[in-house]
Each structure stands twice: as C-alpha cells, then as structure tokens.
Design a protein around this motif. Structure first.
Motif, PDB file in Angstrom:
ATOM      1  N   SER A  16       3.604 -16.176 -13.958  1.00  0.00           N
ATOM      2  CA  SER A  16       3.204 -15.475 -12.738  1.00  0.00           C
ATOM      3  C   SER A  16       2.437 -16.366 -11.766  1.00  0.00           C
ATOM      4  CB  SER A  16       2.367 -14.237 -13.078  1.00  0.00           C
ATOM      5  OG  SER A  16       1.194 -14.608 -13.789  1.00  0.00           O
ATOM      6  N   ASN A  20       4.020 -17.067  -7.783  1.00  0.00           N
ATOM      7  CA  ASN A  20       3.272 -16.594  -6.620  1.00  0.00           C
ATOM      8  C   ASN A  20       2.717 -17.721  -5.755  1.00  0.00           C
ATOM      9  OD1 ASN A  20       3.229 -13.575  -6.687  1.00  0.00           O
ATOM     10  ND2 ASN A  20       2.503 -13.970  -8.760  1.00  0.00           N
ATOM     11  N   LYS A  25       5.517 -13.675  -2.938  1.00  0.00           N
ATOM     12  CA  LYS A  25       4.865 -12.537  -3.574  1.00  0.00           C
ATOM     13  C   LYS A  25       5.872 -11.837  -4.468  1.00  0.00           C
ATOM     14  CE  LYS A  25       1.186 -13.403  -1.202  1.00  0.00           C
ATOM     15  NZ  LYS A  25       0.035 -14.054  -1.867  1.00  0.00           N
ATOM     16  N   TRP A  68      11.631 -10.151 -11.503  1.00  0.00           N
ATOM     17  CA  TRP A  68      10.599  -9.876 -10.512  1.00  0.00           C
ATOM     18  C   TRP A  68      11.191  -9.023  -9.388  1.00  0.00           C
ATOM     19  CZ3 TRP A  68       5.870 -11.489 -11.888  1.00  0.00           C
ATOM     20  CH2 TRP A  68       5.752 -12.609 -12.726  1.00  0.00           C
ATOM     21  N   ASN A  74      10.722 -12.745   1.318  1.00  0.00           N
ATOM     22  CA  ASN A  74      10.385 -13.861   0.434  1.00  0.00           C
ATOM     23  C   ASN A  74      11.575 -14.769   0.145  1.00  0.00           C
ATOM     24  OD1 ASN A  74       7.482 -13.551  -0.614  1.00  0.00           O
ATOM     25  ND2 ASN A  74       8.297 -11.486  -0.854  1.00  0.00           N
TER      26      ASN A  74
END
Length: 208
Positions: A16, A20, A25, A68, A74
């Motif tokens: 994670s 990120n 995100k 995810w 993104n």
C-alpha cells in the motif's frame, strides 16, 4: 461505482505504501488470483537495480495479487509509474477471481518483453533475478494483504541478485508516506546507509 476502475497489482504495487506514491490514490478492494499465468521478471530497471515483474501466460499456473479500486483520474499517474509511454508496460484487462466476491474485470500492466520459457528443472538465469529490495517490497505487500501462505513461500524462494537499488527511497517511503517531510535542508551525502529491520516489520504486520 461510477468513475472508478479495478486495478490488479501483482508486483511492488501490492504494498500500500508503494501504490499510493506519485499522487496515486488507491483503496483496497480484495485479493485475487489470475489463472493460467505465472510470475516472472524481465527488463532491467535502474530504479530497482534489477528486472521487474511481469505476467507470462502459462497453463495450470496462477498469480496472486491485490485488487485496488481507483478513480479514473489516477490512470495517467499509474501509466507514468508503469512506463507506458516509454513502452515498458502496456495496460490490458483480465478476469481476476476473488476468494469470496466472484470474478472481476481488472486493469493490469504487462511488460512488452516476454521472458524466454524455461523448464521446471532449469536454473533461472541471473538476469531474471529481481533485486533484494524489489523482492522484499513484493513480499511485504503479500504479507500486508494476507495472500495465501503457500504463495508467500513461493515469493520467498525467488532468488534475488542482492541489489539494494531504491533501498533509501524505500526507507524514506516508510517514514514519510503519511506525513509530509519537513522542508529543512537535506544533506546530499549520507554517511551511513539507512537500515530497516525487515524481520521486525514482518512480525509486527503478522501480529496485526
């Protein structure tokens, strides 16, 4: 959910703190399995100091990873991280099977260069050994999201080339991922390399 897509990560982006980065995100959705494919490493990365992960079609094999959920805005940053314009990876969509939620069509990135096939008893060439740091980040992502123990053991058994590559970046990432770093002057030269107790970090994550 409108304006979002599912992204299947099977390499360093399972962790994670890594996914990120770079204004990306991502929200955890599920773990998942890609069937009839195997994990391999190809194409040297200066950033990681070794080859990076890719998917190779292989009958009766599979890859575990992390799904995810991400907003569409993104995609550009994700493409940049994966080197799409540099023709390193290309995006496509595949069906990923989850343990409890069924199958989902997920975005995935696959290298444009495929490793040469090797037999079950053949030695993996050293140019296909990932760096120590890259392998550890992948394993930390697998531990964080509790991938099956047998698959984590498979990852543990992958040979690495000993390269530290982005080790300093990785330590700084752990330290500053949630909090912005101070704007004070940073020394350009570090007398001693930053060190991280990987074993202790793993034990903490297993307890959680």
């Amino acid at each position: 959910m409108s304006n979002t897509f599912l992204y299947f990560a099977y390499g360093s982006n399972m962790f994670s703190l890594r996914i990120n980065m770079n204004d990306i995100k991502a929200n955890f959705f599920s773990i998942g399995r890609l069937d009839n494919c195997r994990l391999d490493f190809i194409r040297y990365s200066k950033f990681w100091e070794g080859p990076t992960a890719t998917v190779v079609p292989t009958a009766n094999a599979h890859i575990w990873g992390v799904i995810w959920r991400m907003h569409e805005n993104n995609i550009e940053a994700l493409n940049e991280q994966e080197g799409v314009e540099r023709k390193i990876y290309y995006p496509t969509y595949v069906n990923i099977l989850t343990p409890y939620l069924g199958s989902f069509n997920c975005r995935i990135y696959i290298q444009k260069v495929n490793p040469l096939p090797i037999g079950d008893n053949d030695e993996v060439p050293i140019e296909r050994w990932p760096s120590w740091t890259y392998k550890e980040v992948i394993i930390l992502g697998a531990l964080e999201h509790q991938l099956p123990e047998y698959y984590i053991q498979i990852l543990e058994n992958i040979k690495n080339n000993g390269g530290k590559g982005s080790f300093k970046m990785y330590c700084l990432l752990l330290r500053y991922a949630k909090d912005k770093p101070c704007l004070c002057a940073i020394r350009k030269k570090i007398d001693k390399p930053l060190q991280l107790d990987i074993r202790k970090l793993r034990q903490q994550k297993q307890k959680n």
